[in-house]
Design a protein around this motif. Structure first.
Motif, PDB file in Angstrom:
ATOM      1  N   TRP A  50       0.835  -1.209   0.000  1.00 62.34           N
ATOM      2  CA  TRP A  50       0.000   0.000   0.000  1.00 62.34           C
ATOM      3  C   TRP A  50       0.864   1.251   0.000  1.00 62.34           C
ATOM      4  O   TRP A  50       0.491   2.286  -0.555  1.00 62.34           O
ATOM      5  CB  TRP A  50      -0.962  -0.004   1.188  1.00 62.34           C
ATOM      6  N   GLN A  66       0.808   4.104  -3.218  1.00 59.41           N
ATOM      7  CA  GLN A  66       0.625   5.552  -3.113  1.00 59.41           C
ATOM      8  C   GLN A  66       1.812   6.312  -3.695  1.00 59.41           C
ATOM      9  O   GLN A  66       1.646   7.383  -4.285  1.00 59.41           O
ATOM     10  CB  GLN A  66       0.409   5.932  -1.642  1.00 59.41           C
ATOM     11  N   ALA A  77       1.365   6.079  -7.552  1.00 55.07           N
ATOM     12  CA  ALA A  77       0.011   6.294  -8.095  1.00 55.07           C
ATOM     13  C   ALA A  77      -0.023   7.328  -9.217  1.00 55.07           C
ATOM     14  O   ALA A  77      -0.648   7.113 -10.260  1.00 55.07           O
ATOM     15  CB  ALA A  77      -0.932   6.711  -6.969  1.00 55.07           C
ATOM     16  N   ALA A 127      -9.131   3.113  -7.158  1.00 48.89           N
ATOM     17  CA  ALA A 127      -8.135   3.667  -6.238  1.00 48.89           C
ATOM     18  C   ALA A 127      -8.713   4.816  -5.422  1.00 48.89           C
ATOM     19  O   ALA A 127      -8.473   4.922  -4.209  1.00 48.89           O
ATOM     20  CB  ALA A 127      -6.907   4.134  -7.021  1.00 48.89           C
ATOM     21  N   GLU A 128      -9.480   5.665  -6.069  1.00 52.47           N
ATOM     22  CA  GLU A 128     -10.027   6.824  -5.358  1.00 52.47           C
ATOM     23  C   GLU A 128     -11.118   6.422  -4.369  1.00 52.47           C
ATOM     24  O   GLU A 128     -11.266   7.049  -3.325  1.00 52.47           O
ATOM     25  CB  GLU A 128     -10.520   7.863  -6.366  1.00 52.47           C
ATOM     26  N   ALA A 143     -10.956   3.534  -2.766  1.00 54.71           N
ATOM     27  CA  ALA A 143     -10.201   2.880  -1.691  1.00 54.71           C
ATOM     28  C   ALA A 143      -9.546   3.896  -0.764  1.00 54.71           C
ATOM     29  O   ALA A 143      -9.543   3.728   0.465  1.00 54.71           O
ATOM     30  CB  ALA A 143      -9.151   1.950  -2.282  1.00 54.71           C
ATOM     31  N   PHE A 144      -8.977   4.972  -1.319  1.00 52.17           N
ATOM     32  CA  PHE A 144      -8.242   5.944  -0.513  1.00 52.17           C
ATOM     33  C   PHE A 144      -9.079   7.148  -0.091  1.00 52.17           C
ATOM     34  O   PHE A 144      -8.669   7.900   0.792  1.00 52.17           O
ATOM     35  CB  PHE A 144      -7.003   6.427  -1.275  1.00 52.17           C
ATOM     36  N   LYS A 151      -9.718   9.812  -1.807  1.00 53.60           N
ATOM     37  CA  LYS A 151      -9.180  11.086  -2.311  1.00 53.60           C
ATOM     38  C   LYS A 151      -8.741  10.902  -3.763  1.00 53.60           C
ATOM     39  O   LYS A 151      -8.631   9.774  -4.249  1.00 53.60           O
ATOM     40  CB  LYS A 151      -8.002  11.561  -1.469  1.00 53.60           C
ATOM     41  N   VAL A 166      -6.364  10.646  -6.977  1.00 52.44           N
ATOM     42  CA  VAL A 166      -5.047  10.032  -7.147  1.00 52.44           C
ATOM     43  C   VAL A 166      -3.959  11.093  -7.051  1.00 52.44           C
ATOM     44  O   VAL A 166      -2.889  10.863  -6.475  1.00 52.44           O
ATOM     45  CB  VAL A 166      -4.967   9.290  -8.494  1.00 52.44           C
ATOM     46  N   LEU A 179      -2.510  11.698  -3.599  1.00 53.56           N
ATOM     47  CA  LEU A 179      -1.823  10.639  -2.860  1.00 53.56           C
ATOM     48  C   LEU A 179      -0.329  10.939  -2.756  1.00 53.56           C
ATOM     49  O   LEU A 179       0.300  11.354  -3.725  1.00 53.56           O
ATOM     50  CB  LEU A 179      -2.028   9.291  -3.551  1.00 53.56           C
ATOM     51  N   GLU A 193       4.215  13.346   4.541  1.00 57.87           N
ATOM     52  CA  GLU A 193       3.374  12.177   4.254  1.00 57.87           C
ATOM     53  C   GLU A 193       4.099  11.208   3.317  1.00 57.87           C
ATOM     54  O   GLU A 193       4.121   9.987   3.553  1.00 57.87           O
ATOM     55  CB  GLU A 193       2.054  12.625   3.630  1.00 57.87           C
ATOM     56  N   LEU A 202       5.675   7.279   4.105  1.00 63.05           N
ATOM     57  CA  LEU A 202       5.404   6.098   3.280  1.00 63.05           C
ATOM     58  C   LEU A 202       6.708   5.457   2.809  1.00 63.05           C
ATOM     59  O   LEU A 202       6.859   4.231   2.826  1.00 63.05           O
ATOM     60  CB  LEU A 202       4.545   6.488   2.075  1.00 63.05           C
TER      61      LEU A 202
END
Length: 526
Positions: free
Chosen positions: A399, A403, A406, A425-426, A428-429, A431, A433, A436, A442, A446
């Motif tokens: 994951w 991100q 993406a 994807a949008e 799932a998250f 927001k 793409v 991300l 942030e 990751l």
């Protein structure tokens, strides 16, 4: 060997006397191997002085001070003193090679991984479960010493850590959940009570240590023990039963501790395939000819086919067409989402057998079973460890990388696939793409997750001194998992990206060396 070895252990006040989670691993190792030894019983306050006296080094630090622990094994025949149950198992394997091996050749990294992951999840929760009764089973000096340490750490009385009721139930649930995860991994082996099927190894000792701790402290009449021997289709009851002959304070008569030596995969080796037609690999196309193959999950299957040198051709399928194609060729769904079946790639279709297999792990297992004269992706009954590695590594990595890649992924997908993928994807998250992994803290967090996971894999792999693979000089599915995820990052972010340049440098250059080897397996047919 003229003199028995000496095992230093912490004494309990119960008839069983042996209770310590870590010393039980060393004790079981000695008993399985039938090596003669005697126990010297210690109390907590005496461990440090004893270790210094016999030149047993510390087993870590705590609060900036050296930490001395048991088990300790002293071999008067060689003058060797070994601390730590894993190192003791290594020593016994090397010194007594004609006894059952606890760390079979090539599995050291996986054994270390299993130990670390299992102990991280189980040890503290099990301590919470047994803490209240443990204090009643320690000799007075040990009780005072142990109380001071544990109560100073948690800020409450030992009896208050997890008293009967919701707190103890919650701690026990964590233990049960972890054992359930291990059952899921262990079920990959079709035969035997052990993690490696019908072959005992250190991983079984890693499980048995906490179980013996529970048995010694809570007792066989406790609700926890009664539940333990029944859960997960009775797996732990069978494991405890298999270890019954060696659950003793000294080495036993091993005539009753027998191991089956026939591997279920060895039985399949009699099957020889004529393989007259190329297999079909279903993959999702990218836009660039040089990077048409990009999916990390399909790369696992592709690497597997290439490593085995099995002829195949690729059938390219766009995202919106995957479900229809899978249903048409008879590929099973690989999971569910919102109560509906989910169809994913990779899928392979074998015209020589009629088999259609979805999911990269199942594909690797199928290829090993059907084409046994090729390089094995799950060598030496390591399928459980490979499963555990796959889940442990990907839970932390996939994951995060998704991100990180993406935004460039949107430039690599064909128009119909892009619309389909962006929508999923949008959702799932939650927001866009484009939002991300923005540059800054942030994204850095990751990336740190990826680097830390690779660092853990490097640590485990370093247990094998020879070769760049997780099993030293033998490639296996675990290496494919790492290579596929990094191939994804390389394809999407490019070789000039900050992330890729760092990948090639970290962990003493291990991943750069791994990719040098994998270059020959990067073949994509057109």
């Amino acid at each position: 060997m003229s003199q028995p070895l000496v095992l230093y252990d912490l004494a309990g006040s119960t008839p069983l006397k042996a209770w310590n989670i870590h010393t039980w691993k060393a004790r079981l190792a000695l008993n399985i191997k039938g090596v003669s030894y005697k126990t010297i019983w210690l109390e907590y306050p005496d461990i440090a002085d004893l270790c210094k006296k016999i030149s047993a080094g510390p087993n870590g630090t705590r609060g900036g001070q050296p930490l001395y622990t048991v088990p300790i094994l002293q071999d008067p025949n060689t003058g060797t003193v070994v601390v730590d149950s894993f190192k003791i198992a290594e020593y016994l394997d090397a010194k007594y090679p004609n006894t059952p091996r606890l760390i079979p050749d090539g599995t050291k990294a996986f054994q270390a991984m299993f130990r670390d992951v299992f102990e991280e999840k189980v040890t503290w929760s099990m301590m919470e479960v047994v803490a209240g009764k443990l204090v009643t089973q320690l000799p007075p000096r040990s009780e005072t010493y142990w109380r001071a340490g544990i109560e100073g750490f948690v800020g409450k009385k030992a009896e208050e850590i997890a008293p009967e009721g919701p707190l103890k139930d919650a701690a026990w649930k964590k233990v049960v959940d972890t054992l359930g995860a291990v059952q899921g991994w262990a079920s990959q082996n079709e035969k035997g009570a052990f993690i490696m099927g019908d072959k005992v190894s250190f991983a079984d000792l890693a499980v048995m240590g906490p179980l013996m701790w529970l048995k010694a402290v809570e007792g066989v009449e406790s609700k926890e023990w009664k539940e333990l021997v029944k859960i997960n289709d009775g797996r732990w009851g069978r494991l405890v039963e298999a270890f019954a002959p060696v659950q003793v304070a000294q080495h036993p008569d091993l005539d009753t501790f027998k191991q089956e030596r026939t591997s279920p995969f060895a039985l399949r080796a009699y099957f020889q395939s004529s393989m007259s037609q190329a297999l079909l690999l279903y993959d999702i196309p990218g836009t660039a000819s040089a990077a048409k193959a990009w999916s990390p999950n399909v790369w696992k299957a592709r690497f597997g086919l290439n490593i085995k040198s099995i002829p195949y051709k690729t059938v390219w399928v766009e995202y919106p067409d995957i479900e229809h194609v899978c249903k048409t060729i008879g590929a099973e769904p690989t999971g569910t989402r919102f109560g509906k079946p989910v169809y994913t790639l990779p899928v392979i279709q074998d015209p020589n057998t009629g088999a259609v297999v979805a999911d990269s792990f199942k594909i690797a297992a199928y290829l090993d079973a059907t084409y046994p004269n090729t390089i094995s992706l799950f060598p030496d009954e390591t399928k459980v460890f490979q499963t555990m590695f796959l889940q442990t590594f990907e839970d932390n990595v996939i994951w995060a990388i998704l991100q990180l890649v993406a935004r460039p992924m949107m430039n690599q997908l064909l128009p119909r696939s892009l619309v389909y993928w962006r929508d999923g994807a949008e959702k799932a998250f939650g927001k866009k793409v484009e939002e991300l992994a923005p540059e800054g803290p942030e994204r850095d967090a990751l990336w740190k997750k990826v680097v830390d996971s690779l660092g853990a894999a490097h640590k485990w792999a370093s247990e094998n001194p020879a070769g760049v693979f997780m099993m030293g000089d033998r490639v296996s599915f675990a290496d494919i998992v790492i290579a596929a995820e990094l191939q994804w990052l390389k394809t999407m972010n490019g070789t000039e990206s900050m992330e890729w340049k760092e990948i090639l440098e970290i962990d003493d250059g291990r991943w750069a060396r791994l990719f040098e080897v994998f270059i020959k397996w990067e073949r994509v047919d057109e």
